[in-house]
Every structure is written in C-alpha cells, then in structure tokens.
Enzyme design. Sequence first.
Site, PDB file in Angstrom:
ATOM      1  N   CYS A 144       0.819  -1.230   0.000  1.00 51.50           N
ATOM      2  CA  CYS A 144       0.000   0.000   0.000  1.00 51.50           C
ATOM      3  C   CYS A 144       0.841   1.264   0.000  1.00 51.50           C
ATOM      4  O   CYS A 144       0.325   2.357  -0.224  1.00 51.50           O
ATOM      5  CB  CYS A 144      -0.946  -0.005   1.193  1.00 51.50           C
ATOM      6  SG  CYS A 144      -1.997  -1.447   1.235  1.00 51.50           S
ATOM      7  N   HIS A 193      -3.986   6.707   3.925  1.00 48.85           N
ATOM      8  CA  HIS A 193      -4.277   5.438   3.257  1.00 48.85           C
ATOM      9  C   HIS A 193      -5.653   4.940   3.696  1.00 48.85           C
ATOM     10  O   HIS A 193      -5.973   4.946   4.891  1.00 48.85           O
ATOM     11  CB  HIS A 193      -3.190   4.416   3.617  1.00 48.85           C
ATOM     12  CG  HIS A 193      -3.480   3.056   3.078  1.00 48.85           C
ATOM     13  ND1 HIS A 193      -3.802   2.844   1.757  1.00 48.85           N
ATOM     14  CD2 HIS A 193      -3.517   1.845   3.686  1.00 48.85           C
ATOM     15  CE1 HIS A 193      -4.011   1.553   1.580  1.00 48.85           C
ATOM     16  NE2 HIS A 193      -3.862   0.930   2.731  1.00 48.85           N
ATOM     17  N   ASN A 220     -10.222  -0.850   0.264  1.00 45.51           N
ATOM     18  CA  ASN A 220      -8.772  -0.614   0.279  1.00 45.51           C
ATOM     19  C   ASN A 220      -8.201  -1.026  -1.082  1.00 45.51           C
ATOM     20  O   ASN A 220      -8.156  -2.210  -1.405  1.00 45.51           O
ATOM     21  CB  ASN A 220      -8.155  -1.437   1.407  1.00 45.51           C
ATOM     22  CG  ASN A 220      -6.634  -1.293   1.498  1.00 45.51           C
ATOM     23  OD1 ASN A 220      -6.010  -0.708   0.615  1.00 45.51           O
ATOM     24  ND2 ASN A 220      -6.053  -1.837   2.547  1.00 45.51           N
TER      25      ASN A 220
HETATM   26  N1  COA Z   1     -17.895 -10.353   9.016  1.00 43.83           N
HETATM   27  C1  COA Z   1     -18.279 -10.753  10.225  1.00 43.83           C
HETATM   28  N2  COA Z   1     -17.404 -11.043  11.201  1.00 43.83           N
HETATM   29  C2  COA Z   1     -16.088 -10.894  10.920  1.00 43.83           C
HETATM   30  C3  COA Z   1     -15.628 -10.465   9.675  1.00 43.83           C
HETATM   31  C4  COA Z   1     -16.584 -10.189   8.696  1.00 43.83           C
HETATM   32  N3  COA Z   1     -16.268  -9.779   7.464  1.00 43.83           N
HETATM   33  N4  COA Z   1     -14.284 -10.412   9.709  1.00 43.83           N
HETATM   34  C5  COA Z   1     -13.911 -10.796  10.930  1.00 43.83           C
HETATM   35  N5  COA Z   1     -15.005 -11.102  11.662  1.00 43.83           N
HETATM   36  C6  COA Z   1     -15.075 -11.594  13.035  1.00 43.83           C
HETATM   37  C7  COA Z   1     -13.822 -12.323  13.436  1.00 43.83           C
HETATM   38  O1  COA Z   1     -13.859 -13.650  12.955  1.00 43.83           O
HETATM   39  C8  COA Z   1     -13.942 -12.272  14.935  1.00 43.83           C
HETATM   40  O2  COA Z   1     -14.836 -13.261  15.360  1.00 43.83           O
HETATM   41  P1  COA Z   1     -14.530 -14.140  16.668  1.00 43.83           P
HETATM   42  O3  COA Z   1     -14.496 -13.123  17.792  1.00 43.83           O
HETATM   43  O4  COA Z   1     -15.672 -15.073  16.695  1.00 43.83           O
HETATM   44  O5  COA Z   1     -13.199 -14.771  16.411  1.00 43.83           O
HETATM   45  C9  COA Z   1     -14.595 -10.921  15.175  1.00 43.83           C
HETATM   46  O6  COA Z   1     -15.162 -10.512  13.931  1.00 43.83           O
HETATM   47  C10 COA Z   1     -13.650  -9.847  15.639  1.00 43.83           C
HETATM   48  O7  COA Z   1     -12.506  -9.947  14.845  1.00 43.83           O
HETATM   49  P2  COA Z   1     -11.398  -8.854  14.894  1.00 43.83           P
HETATM   50  O8  COA Z   1     -10.299  -9.210  13.963  1.00 43.83           O
HETATM   51  O9  COA Z   1     -11.057  -8.547  16.337  1.00 43.83           O
HETATM   52  O10 COA Z   1     -12.228  -7.615  14.324  1.00 43.83           O
HETATM   53  P3  COA Z   1     -11.759  -6.145  14.199  1.00 43.83           P
HETATM   54  O11 COA Z   1     -12.729  -5.285  14.831  1.00 43.83           O
HETATM   55  O12 COA Z   1     -10.309  -5.979  14.528  1.00 43.83           O
HETATM   56  O13 COA Z   1     -11.883  -5.918  12.631  1.00 43.83           O
HETATM   57  C11 COA Z   1     -10.528  -5.842  10.667  1.00 43.83           C
HETATM   58  C12 COA Z   1     -11.163  -6.723  11.728  1.00 43.83           C
HETATM   59  C13 COA Z   1      -9.798  -6.718   9.681  1.00 43.83           C
HETATM   60  C14 COA Z   1     -11.631  -5.087   9.958  1.00 43.83           C
HETATM   61  C15 COA Z   1      -9.556  -4.843  11.361  1.00 43.83           C
HETATM   62  O14 COA Z   1      -8.711  -5.544  12.223  1.00 43.83           O
HETATM   63  C16 COA Z   1      -8.740  -4.076  10.399  1.00 43.83           C
HETATM   64  O15 COA Z   1      -9.252  -3.250   9.646  1.00 43.83           O
HETATM   65  N6  COA Z   1      -7.398  -4.261  10.418  1.00 43.83           N
HETATM   66  C17 COA Z   1      -6.500  -3.537   9.578  1.00 43.83           C
HETATM   67  C18 COA Z   1      -6.707  -3.929   8.154  1.00 43.83           C
HETATM   68  C19 COA Z   1      -5.810  -3.168   7.246  1.00 43.83           C
HETATM   69  O16 COA Z   1      -5.624  -2.015   7.434  1.00 43.83           O
HETATM   70  N7  COA Z   1      -5.276  -3.862   6.253  1.00 43.83           N
HETATM   71  C20 COA Z   1      -4.519  -3.312   5.228  1.00 43.83           C
HETATM   72  C21 COA Z   1      -3.367  -2.514   5.706  1.00 43.83           C
HETATM   73  S1  COA Z   1      -2.576  -1.906   4.345  1.00 43.83           S
END
Ligand code: COA
Length: 330
Positions: A116, A257, A287
């Site tokens: 990214c 970003h 993204n």
């Molecule tokens: N739909 C429903 N539930 C989802 C899901 C989706 N699309 N994706 C993840 N979950 C669930 C997980 O499985 C987890 O369930 P569990 O508690 O039963 O294990 C729960 O949601 C919480 O997961 P978690 O990873 O703690 O959620 P979060 O609030 O951190 O959100 C992201 C997940 C990926 C959205 C977040 O961590 C994020 O945006 N991270 C950075 C991503 C990023 O910037 N990437 C590119 C960088 S260049």
Amino acid sequence: MSFFSQLIGTGSAFPEKVMTNADFESFVETSDEWIRTRTGIHTRHIADIRKGESTSSLAIAAAKKALEMAKLSGKDLDLIVVGTVTPDSVMPTTGNLLQAALGAERAFSFDLQAACSGFLYGLSIADQFIRTGAVQTALVIGAETLSTLINWQDRGTCVLFGDGAGAAILTRTSDPEHSILGTRLYSDGTKGDILKIPHGGAKVPHYLPEYRHKDHSIHMQGSEVFKLAVRNMIDASMAVLADHHLTPEDVDFFLFHQANVRILEMCMKTLKVPREKTWINLDRYGNTSAATLPVCLDEAWRQGAIKTGDRVLMATFGGGVTWASGLIRL
Ligand code: COA
C-alpha cells in the site's frame, strides 16, 4: 541551480463492476452491518479479468486522465514508476506496458513493490530523479487488482479490498515553494508476517507440491496491522512535518491510506484533523492498496477540496511491512 518536483496532473480509474457488502452475504458468514460498522466500507470495484480489465488497463486509463490534466502527452515523459503488487505479468513490467500504450518513447519505466506504500515510494523516487536533474517529467502510478489475490472464503480479508488505479504527473520546477516538500519512507521486514502473501512467488511456485492456492492470497493479522498502521502513519506524518519545522496545524489537507475508517479516525484524532480537512472514499472503493492515495489526491483536487498553495500531507501503511509519508505544496 536547484530543481524541485511540481505536481501538475492527476487521474484515477476503476473497473466497471461494483460489489456491495450484501453480495458477500451469499458466500461468507458476514453482514452489511458488520462490514459498514467495523470498516466503513460499503462498496468496492472488482476487475473483470475475462473482459480485459487488469492492473495495466486501469493504470493506462488513470495515466491518460493525468496527462490530459497536465496538458502533456506520453512523449513528454522521461520516467514511469508503477507501485503495484499485482502486475499483469512479471515481464514485461506494468511500467513497460504503460510506456508502450502511452507512446512514451523516451521514458524508462519500472514497477516497485511496497504494497500500500507503493505510490509514496514511487513519488519519492521520481522526486529524487527530478531533483538531480536526470529527469524532467515523471508519471507515478499506484495501481492494483487485489481481487486477484483474495481468498474469497476468508471473511476477515475478502470484504476489505477493491481494485483501482491512480496517477500523478510531476515535472521539474525551480520553485521550491510549490513542489514536493519532502517524503519519508520506512520498512520493517521483522514484522512481515502480519500482512503477507506466502505462496506464488519464486520460493513456493505453483508447480511445487507444497503450493496451496489459498496461500497465494492475502494473509493478515487484522488487529496487529490495525495498531501498527495507526502508530506508524502518525509517526511518519510527524517526522515529515518536523523535517520542515511544521506542525499538523500548518497543513491544509490530509490524505491517509484508506484501509479502515476506524484507522483514519484514530489518525485524525491524534493529529487533530477536522473531518473537513481530509478525504474519505473507502466507503466507495474499499482498500485499493497503492491506488488509495493517488485516487484521493485526484478526487480532492478535481473537486476543489485542495487548491494551489495548499500544503497536503499524505501517509500510508502497507504489507510486508512498509509505511511512508509525503508533504506537497500545490
Ligand atoms: N464479518 C463478520 N465477522 C467478521 C468479519 C466479517 N467480514 N471479519 C472478521 N469477523 C469476526 C472475526 O472472525 C472475529 O470473530 P470471533 O471473535 O468469533 O473470532 C470478530 O469478527 C472480531 O474480529 P477482529 O479481527 O477482532 O475484528 P476487528 O474489529 O479488529 O476488525 C478488521 C477486523 C480486519 C476489519 C480490522 O482488524 C482491520 O481493519 N485491520 C486492519 C486492516 C488493514 O488495514 N489492512 C490493510 C493494511 S494496508
């Protein structure tokens, strides 16, 4: 005589097909409500590879718009840099495909992989070439078809990404005020595991028995990436400002970003950026990796949110991991 790089054109392009959050509900356990509230994403564009949409086709479309805005043609370009982790092919590079399509006969071109951060890495490299006097005019692209690297069964990643391209034209100026004021580039390979694509490269190519198609896709430790993205984008922003004895109050507009609206909100809160001084489009595009910043720049400029004389600060974070910031005065 000292040389600097002036931004004189931008462009962006997206595939035709739009995928909504509701579309995911039929094949992974998720909901429109979860995706909107946890990420801020509503829709994303997905390339139809079978119809000829690809990283290079999007990049070419974005580049043509940027050249038009700059009132230049491909023949005026000396350098083409493409930030992408989804090149059409390893050889020829996406840069070379652009060079041919734009008739940029005298330009040398290459792709760079910084996930990214690809656009800001490219902007910084082009700026260095212009400052040395080696290059007069450069095209810098961030372009991706990350949909080709998605595990559509992994709800934690498949909902996040989209395809698109953004382009910027830089040209030599002797005016230090209206130019790229500075960039900061960073890498930390020790944290590479938190966002990676393990298979499909030359270490685990597709013909080895251990190759797994599902490992030729984005693997992410979401919460680790989240925390590091916030911290590093803030630090990189402060570092490039400190280089110029400036503070966030001296900045007219901020482009971050576009990965997760909660990441943006945390950066904005710490740097005290009001909503009207930033551009948020991840609700529409998700993204798009290296494309997010040039697309934001293009939209904000064309729609009058930024104008000549404005100081614009950009910051990004990417897989592998990489991060960067850049300060421009339009
Ligand atoms: N739909 C429903 N539930 C989802 C899901 C989706 N699309 N994706 C993840 N979950 C669930 C997980 O499985 C987890 O369930 P569990 O508690 O039963 O294990 C729960 O949601 C919480 O997961 P978690 O990873 O703690 O959620 P979060 O609030 O951190 O959100 C992201 C997940 C990926 C959205 C977040 O961590 C994020 O945006 N991270 C950075 C991503 C990023 O910037 N990437 C590119 C960088 S260049």
